[in-house]
Design an enzyme around this catalytic site. Structure first.
Site: not given
Ligand code: COA
Length: 340
Positions: A290, A260, A121
């Protein structure tokens, strides 16, 4: 670290182009594919829909070519005058030849050489710095920098933690020498100690494609979202405040933040640390998700009509590697002449 020296020409962005596939993948569409909800996706990421390139032989070089061709057409550029093409991508058409060579042929850039740059990214930002170095050193007069990714080709649409995030697109900018405006400063970082947090496990020389890698789904990207989120908030905020301090910029000096587009919450946290109101933050994650190397040039394209000579822009990215950075540039042309 590189700070602009007054003895060199500056590398200014003098044209922008973009390409978005027609097909939309909405949150309600994803609700039919994995266990998720429109409400969860919007509140956790800010994304409403993404674009998907239809699978009929078209890939990243096609989108990169379309973005470059739009730039060439709208800014009346002779492709034979382009010296260098850099394509930032993690989804090249093939491991080799470089996507840049395919674009070079398709747009008729008969005098250009080119290569691909892999920094996930952060790819576009790193490619911009690379391209600017060729202009600043006098080795090139016209450099085409493209960010293009067909993320749908490496996304597992049974993995709800990643498939809601990514989309396909391309954006392109032209760099030319300027006495007045251009790239002023860059701060870039890499930390391979966290390489495992975001990766495409198979298909490289360590684990070439085999029945076993395909059966394991290891040709799809894997992300450990929570730690990546934490690193992204800290990394982007730190690098943006760093570049502001180095250049004596306060929040009121910055006309636009061009971040980004990985997660709206990461962008909000960064803008907050910089003291910027939301009207100064380019944000289109709701429409495109993204798109990896394409997010920053897509923002520049979408906001082009608002941009005027001398506007101060801070570009920032964070991605796999880990890689992250910020660039400070002054905008070089009146974008209102190129409004849709
Ligand atoms: N729909 C519903 N629930 C979901 C889900 C979805 N699409 N994806 C994950 N979950 C659930 C998980 O299983 C987890 O459940 P649990 O608490 O029972 O284990 C819960 O939601 C929380 O998951 P978590 O991964 O902690 O969520 P989050 O708030 O961190 O959001 C992302 C997930 C991916 C959106 C976030 O982590 C993110 O944006 N990460 C960085 C992305 C990024 O910057 N990448 C770098 C550049 S590419």
């Amino acid at each position: 670290m590189s700070t602009f020296s007054s003895t060199q020409p500056q590398a200014a962005i003098t044209a922008v182009g973009h390409f978005l596939p027609e097909r939309r993948l909405t949150n309600p569409d994803l609700e039919q594919m994995v266990e998720t909800s429109d409400e969860w996706i919007q509140s956790r990421t800010g994304i409403k829909e993404r674009r998907i390139l239809d699978d009929d032989g078209k890939a990243t070089a096609y989108m990169a070519t379309q973005a470059a061709q739009e730039l060439i057409d709208t800014h009346d550029i002779d492709p034979a005058t382009i010296d260098l093409i850099i394509v930032a991508t993690v989804t090249p058409d093939m491991l080799f030849p470089a996507t840049a060579c395919l674009v070079q042929d398709q747009i008729g850039a008969s005098s250009a050489w080119g290569f691909d740059l892999s920094a996930a990214c952060s790819g576009f930002l790193f490619a911009l710095t690379n391209g600017a170095s060729f202009i600043e050193s006098g080795r090139a007069e016209r450099v085409l920098v493209i960010g293009a990714d067909t993320m749908s080709s490496i996304t597992d649409y049974t993995d709800r933690s990643t498939c809601i995030l990514f989309g396909d697109a391309a954006g392109a900018v032209l760099l030319e020498p300027s006495d007045t405006y251009g790239l002023q400063d860059t701060v870039h970082h890499a930390d391979g100690a966290h390489a495992d947090l975001l990766k495409l496990p198979a298909g490289g020389s360590r684990r070439p494609a085999s029945h076993e890698t395909v059966d394991a789904g290891d040709h799809y990207l894997k992300q450990d979202g929570r730690p990546v989120f934490r690193h992204a908030v800290t990394g982007m905020s730190d690098v943006c405040t760093d570049i502001m301090e180095r250049n004596d910029l306060s929040g009121s000096d910055v006309d636009y933040l061009v971040p980004h587009q990985a997660n709206q919450r990461i962008i909000d946290a960064t803008a907050n640390r910089m003291g910027l109101s939301s009207d100064k933050v380019m944000m289109n994650i709701d429409r495109y998700g993204n798109t990896t190397a394409a997010t920053v040039p897509l923002c520049l394209y979408d906001w082009q009509h608002e941009l005027r000579p001398g506007h101060n822009l801070v570009l920032t990215t964070f991605g796999g590697g880990l890689t992250w950075g910020a660039s400070y540039l002054t905008w070089a042309y009146d974008g209102s002449e190129y409004a849709d």
